[in-house]
Write an enzyme that holds these catalytic residues in place. Structure first.
Site, PDB file in Angstrom:
ATOM      1  N   GLU A 230       0.832  -1.213   0.000  1.00 18.79           N
ATOM      2  CA  GLU A 230       0.000   0.000   0.000  1.00 18.79           C
ATOM      3  C   GLU A 230       0.865   1.260   0.000  1.00 18.79           C
ATOM      4  O   GLU A 230       0.640   2.208   0.768  1.00 18.79           O
ATOM      5  CB  GLU A 230      -0.939  -0.001   1.219  1.00 18.79           C
ATOM      6  CG  GLU A 230      -1.842  -1.217   1.332  1.00 18.79           C
ATOM      7  CD  GLU A 230      -2.969  -1.236   0.301  1.00 18.79           C
ATOM      8  OE1 GLU A 230      -2.989  -0.349  -0.563  1.00 18.79           O
ATOM      9  OE2 GLU A 230      -3.812  -2.145   0.374  1.00 18.79           O
ATOM     10  N   ARG A 612     -14.965  -2.773  -5.759  1.00 13.03           N
ATOM     11  CA  ARG A 612     -15.227  -3.777  -4.706  1.00 13.03           C
ATOM     12  C   ARG A 612     -16.235  -4.810  -5.203  1.00 13.03           C
ATOM     13  O   ARG A 612     -16.360  -5.886  -4.640  1.00 13.03           O
ATOM     14  CB  ARG A 612     -15.813  -3.129  -3.443  1.00 13.03           C
ATOM     15  CG  ARG A 612     -14.986  -2.070  -2.742  1.00 13.03           C
ATOM     16  CD  ARG A 612     -13.564  -2.472  -2.471  1.00 13.03           C
ATOM     17  NE  ARG A 612     -12.697  -2.038  -3.539  1.00 13.03           N
ATOM     18  CZ  ARG A 612     -11.440  -2.442  -3.706  1.00 13.03           C
ATOM     19  NH1 ARG A 612     -10.931  -3.320  -2.875  1.00 13.03           N
ATOM     20  NH2 ARG A 612     -10.703  -2.002  -4.706  1.00 13.03           N
TER      21      ARG A 612
END
Length: 717
Positions: A230, A612
């Protein structure tokens, strides 16, 4: 799955588990590596296999590897996966969060900076208490300089690596000047208490490395291979920590997705990933663009939206999954209709597609939007859960105001009275309260009556008696007010007279703003109840709220629909996703309107939400939305308009309510109005009846091709 062992290198290749780009990322050696991992592209698999490959194929000792993640959960999961690949020896490597890794270093080295190795780490609440002490010591009014707001400001300065002296020099207004003074004393008190806050864990390691090059050299030799997950979410101190550690051997692998950088409000700097090649000119860049999660249609729609951002590294996600259904867009009258549509569609998915409740998620931009959704779920008997937050009626600020209402309605309610007696803080502490409770128990009085008798309680000092008297007078005034005004007016009177709202406004933090929105949403509850049930008395309101709050005993085996903010959705996936509030000013949020960088982050947030979804994606927009009990017209989100027609299926709200629809009859040249895109002119008509299609040139978005049966069109006469 088949494993193939190379006899010459003794390396292990997972032929059936890695695609070509993933394998390149796992095997690359010799220079810094940037892995641009698109949504759902298997980045965790690549990281774990890369670590395994370093150990098994290149003889790297586990303790020479430092892998950085952003959550302890992710670190534990990655460690377990590596151990399953290479065996128990992997337990000797360090896979940790930034803060955990820095704390390890400081435990061994911090004495060089004048602390002891037994230092304590203060959490947010500890920091706020310490800042409160600083304010008191310096004689500042906490109503003017709120500890929580100061704490947020100091944390922001630390994320920018600005020390107290520089903060004082750079201060441009009275608040910043006071904040710098508090910051200086706060840091001194931290050291006096042998304590660090979370920001200090990183800053002190950087300070240590700068002052003691031999210490830096020691850890550069220890951690010869560094991996960071990340990377788009790193802030300046995290960036510097990694750059310093990797400076000697340059065996650095960072994984991230610039299209998913959504945490600038936490200090994250998207430039860290966008400018990686400037920091490391010889870096290898590998794009992971094969998606294993979503349909191609969802990927194309999300990609079209994020492509409008200028600050990004282009990538095009693709998948071997089926094309799937088009993204469903529905325009509804208001937030109640939005919630009603969602629950009806959830029921349809459960009945017709055998979807489990746990397969479904509803995303929103701000927590206050959850209230209508929760009530609709309760009304229809759909179990739900809220991630990274509490349910609307269980949030502290809502419970506080409800407690005031309960005491006003029933002064004998001692439980609610004890909750609010010192909220907001009015100097009536636990010691004073215990004295009054002892008197009440001895005399048989209710707690409020005992408070009214404060002058008769000898154990109380004059100051305590005066504070209690002021509180009792406030309650009596509110009780009188309630007899002549509606519940919504009473709620506003409570947060005004008590100073509750003013205290939140003084904090000037994102958290405080969210709590303010929640309080204002409570006014919408009253309006909704009034619309549904007519006149609403205080007794009616409290009863309705109690029922909504108590119907929460669902069978966990049945699963839950997940409700969460878009920020909390990152890293998760669901077969079916609903994104609500696709309106300008809400999403993108009004705070982002003045800066193109903020708009780009809002667009990345939209991209995160859309990606998502695995099979079905719904985007909802209301024509009007309530604020403080007043309805306002809402314009469509620009993100809706950025999705090409080919990927969109428009659903009619009327259809969902079972009202029979008749295709609109139009001719070339007619002027029509669309609920989302406004006024347009008909250019072409193809077919008729249920199969009729029309091309319309809209003033806002240009030419759109629509099915007459479903398009929310009206003809101007």
């Amino acid at each position: 799955m088949a494993k193939v062992r190379d006899k010459n290198t003794d390396s292990i290749f997972w032929e059936w588990e890695l695609n070509e780009r993933q394998r390149e990322a796992v095997e690359h050696m010799g220079s810094p590596l940037l892995i641009l991992a698109g949504a759902g592209s298997g980045k965790t698999r690549v990281l774990t296999y890369r670590i395994a490959n370093l150990i098994k194929s290149h003889g790297i000792k586990p303790w020479e590897i430092l892998a950085i993640t952003f959550t302890n959960k992710a670190a534990l999961e990655m460690r377990d996966r590596v151990i399953s690949l290479v065996g128990p020896t992997a337990k000797e490597m360090i896979i940790a969060t930034f803060h955990s890794a820095c704390a390890r270093i400081l435990r061994k080295e911090i004495e060089k900076l004048g602390y002891s190795s037994r230092f304590v780490i203060y959490d947010e609440a500890d920091s706020i208490r310490l800042i409160t002490s600083c304010l008191s010591e310096l004689g500042y009014d906490m109503r003017q300089y709120h500890p929580r707001g100061l704490r947020a400001h100091i944390s922001s300065l630390k994320n920018e690596m600005i020390d107290p002296d520089v903060a004082g020099i750079n201060s441009s207004n009275p608040f910043e000047k006071v904040a710098a003074e508090i910051y200086s004393l706060y840091q001194q008190k931290l050291k006096d208490n042998d304590a660090l806050d979370f920001d200090d864990l990183l800053l002190l390691v950087i300070n240590l490395f700068e002052i003691y090059p031999d210490v830096l050299k020691k850890y550069q030799e220890r951690f010869r291979h560094i991996l960071v997950d990340e990377y788009q979410d790193t802030n300046m101190p995290q960036y510097m920590f990694i750059k310093m550690l990797a400076g000697e051997h340059r065996n650095l692998c960072v994984v991230g997705d610039d299209d998913q950088g959504i945490y600038s409000w936490r200090g994250a700097d998207i430039r860290n990933i966008l400018e990686f090649e400037k920091d490391y000119p010889d870096a290898r860049v590998i794009k992971l663009e094969q998606n294993y999660r979503s349909t191609q249609t969802i990927l194309d729609a999300a990609g079209a939206v994020v492509s409008y951002n200028r600050s990004r590294k282009p990538k095009v996600l693709w998948t071997k999954n089926p094309p799937g259904d088009r993204v469903k867009v529905c325009v509804v009258p208001d937030e109640r209709a939005e919630a009603s549509f969602i629950v009806s569609e959830i029921k349809r998915l459960a009945e017709n597609h055998k979807a489990r409740y746990s397969d479904i998620a509803v995303f929103y931009r701000v927590h206050a939007q959850s209230r209508s959704l929760e009530e609709a779920m309760v009304r229809e008997g759909i179990p739900y859960r809220i991630f990274a937050g509490v349910k609307f009626y269980e949030r502290a600020e809502i419970k506080d105001i409800i407690a005031y209402l309960r005491v006003i309605h029933n002064p004998r309610d001692s439980i609610s009275l004890k909750r609010i007696i010192n909220v907001p803080s009015r100097g009536i502490g636990l010691k004073t309260l215990s004295v009054v409770e002892e008197y009440a128990g001895r005399t048989g009085l209710y707690l409020l009556d005992a408070l009214k008798d404060a002058d008769e309680i000898q154990a109380l000092g004059r100051m305590a008696k005066n504070k209690i008297k002021s509180f009792v007078e406030l309650l009596e005034d509110l009780i009188t007010f309630s007899r002549e005004h509606g519940v919504d007016e009473l709620i506003e009177e409570i947060w005004t007279r008590t100073g509750y709202m003013a205290e939140l406004e003084a904090e000037k933090t994102v958290e405080a703003e969210s709590r303010i929105l929640n309080l204002k949403e409570l006014l919408n509850v009253v309006v909704d109840f009034r619309d549904q049930y007519g006149a609403v008395t205080l007794e009616d309101f409290l009863e309705r709220v109690a029922l909504v709050n108590e119907i929460d005993d669902y069978d966990e085996k049945a699963g839950y629909v997940s409700l969460m903010t878009l920020h909390n959705a990152k890293g998760l996936e669901f077969p079916y996703v609903f994104i609500t509030g696709m309106e300008e000013g809400l999403f993108p949020h009004s705070r982002s309107m003045e800066d193109s960088k903020d708009i780009e982050e809002e667009r990345r947030l939209c991209y995160v939400g859309m990606t998502r979804a695995k099979k079905g994606l719904y985007l909802l927009r209301a024509l009007s939305r309530s604020y403080r009990g007043i309805s306002f017209s809402a314009m469509p989100s620009r993100f809706l308009l950025e999705i090409p027609d080919a990927f969109v299926e428009e659903l009619s709200w009327s259809d969902e309510r079972g009202i029979e629809q008749h295709p609109l009859e139009v001719e070339i040249g007619d002027t029509v109005i669309h609920e989302m895109w406004g006024e347009g002119v008909v250019l072409e008509v193809r077919g008729d009846g249920d199969d009729g299609e029309v091309s319309v040139d809209f003033e806002t978005v240009g030419v759109k091709n629509l099915m007459l049966k479903y398009a929310p069109l009206k003809k101007l006469t």
